[in-house]
Structures are given as structure tokens and as C-alpha cells.
Design an enzyme around this catalytic site. Structure first.
Site, PDB file in Angstrom:
ATOM      1  N   ILE A 136      -4.203   2.578   0.098  1.00 11.05           N
ATOM      2  CA  ILE A 136      -4.609   2.171  -1.606  1.00 11.05           C
ATOM      3  C   ILE A 136      -3.328   1.235  -1.933  1.00 11.05           C
ATOM      4  CG2 ILE A 136      -6.700   3.369  -1.192  1.00 11.05           C
ATOM      5  CD1 ILE A 136      -5.301   4.288  -3.605  1.00 11.05           C
ATOM      6  N   THR A 179       0.831  -1.189  -0.070  1.00  7.73           N
ATOM      7  CA  THR A 179      -0.107   0.294  -0.186  1.00  7.73           C
ATOM      8  C   THR A 179       0.741   0.842  -0.105  1.00  7.73           C
ATOM      9  OG1 THR A 179      -0.057   0.455   2.199  1.00  7.73           O
ATOM     10  CG2 THR A 179      -1.943  -1.169   1.329  1.00  7.73           C
ATOM     11  N   ASP A 180       0.269   2.161  -0.852  1.00  8.67           N
ATOM     12  CA  ASP A 180       0.928   3.503  -0.803  1.00  8.67           C
ATOM     13  C   ASP A 180       0.882   4.183   0.859  1.00  8.67           C
ATOM     14  OD1 ASP A 180      -1.914   4.601  -0.828  1.00  8.67           O
ATOM     15  OD2 ASP A 180      -1.335   5.237  -2.986  1.00  8.67           O
ATOM     16  N   MET A 181       0.912   5.187   1.799  1.00  9.44           N
ATOM     17  CA  MET A 181       0.015   6.127   2.101  1.00  9.44           C
ATOM     18  C   MET A 181      -0.849   6.509   2.987  1.00  9.44           C
ATOM     19  SD  MET A 181       3.809   8.783   2.575  1.00  9.44           S
ATOM     20  CE  MET A 181       3.208  10.117   4.285  1.00  9.44           C
ATOM     21  N   GLY A 182      -1.693   6.644   1.394  1.00 11.02           N
ATOM     22  CA  GLY A 182      -3.146   6.409   1.360  1.00 11.02           C
ATOM     23  C   GLY A 182      -3.276   4.794   2.122  1.00 11.02           C
TER      24      GLY A 182
END
Length: 131
Positions: A20, A15-18
Site C-alpha cells: 500500500i 508502496t511499503d512492504m504491504g
């Protein structure tokens, strides 16, 4: 013939920082599914490599439909769309609870690992689609 289905669990590293799934990781998910599909078709990629033949992605058309998130249980369905002597075209769809999140049309070529020239697909993969 029914599609080959490969399960994927989304981990924090995907996942990324968001929170997702980072877009490039879908390519990793479908790569794992393709490797599992090839194995299931009876192709030993280690033995094939010893003969100097490898698979290369020639083209990918990707369509991002909806996000996946941490701890999602996904499935990658792989189906053959087309086969020739040296290439194969696959449909790969990543779903969550049967909802498509990502779709790809992937063209693979068999090539000589040293010179990059086309080679014939292994016999196991030259069967007509649906056979």
C-alpha cells in the site's frame, strides 16, 4: 470555479512492504499537484525564486481515509479555501474512482528565501477564491 485535477499513478517505489502507499508519499502527491496548480495559475516559481520569494508549508491537516495500492490511478483535486496577502489555504483530496482516500488542508505562506520573513503572494494568487 472547479478544482484543479492532477493525475497520479502509484508505482512500486510509492508502496511499503504491504503493497500500500506509504503514508508520507501522499504528501509528495499533493506537493506535485500544488506545483502544477501554481504553474496553471500563471506563477513562474523559478522567476519568483530569482526575486528571493518561495512558498513554505505552514500547516497541514491530514486525514487518511483508505489505502491506495500499486498501479492505482489516482487524482489530486486542489481548491482554494482562503487567500490573504501572504498566505493561501488549499483543500487537497486524493481520490481513486471518485472515492476519497486522503484529504488535506494545506496552508502555504510566501516567504523571503533568505530570511524566512513573510512576503506578499504573487498577484496571480491574490485573486479572491473563485475568481
Amino acid at each position: 470555479m472547479s478544482p484543479h485535477v492532477f493525475p497520479v499513478t502509484v508505482y512500486y517505489e510509492d508502496t511499503d512492504m504491504g503493497g500500500i502507499v506509504y503514508h508520507a508519499n501522499y504528501l509528495k502527491f499533493i506537493e506535485r499537484a500544488r506545483s502544477d496548480w501554481v504553474r496553471g495559475e500563471g506563477v513562474d516559481q523559478v522567476a519568483l525564486r530569482a526575486r528571493g520569494i518561495v512558498f513554505a508549508v505552514r500547516r497541514i491537516e491530514a486525514d487518511f481515509r483508505a489505502p491506495a495500492t500499486l498501479d492505482d490511478r489516482l487524482e489530486v483535486a486542489t481548491e482554494v479555501l482562503e487567500r490573504t496577502g501572504a498566505r493561501i489555504v488549499l483543500s487537497q483530496v486524493v481520490t481513486r474512482d471518485e472515492r476519497p482516500l486522503f484529504r488535506a488542508r494545506v496552508e502555504l505562506a510566501a516567504i523571503d528565501m533568505h530570511g524566512g520573513t513573510p512576503r506578499r503572494l504573487p498577484a496571480e494568487l491574490r485573486r479572491p477564491a473563485g475568481a
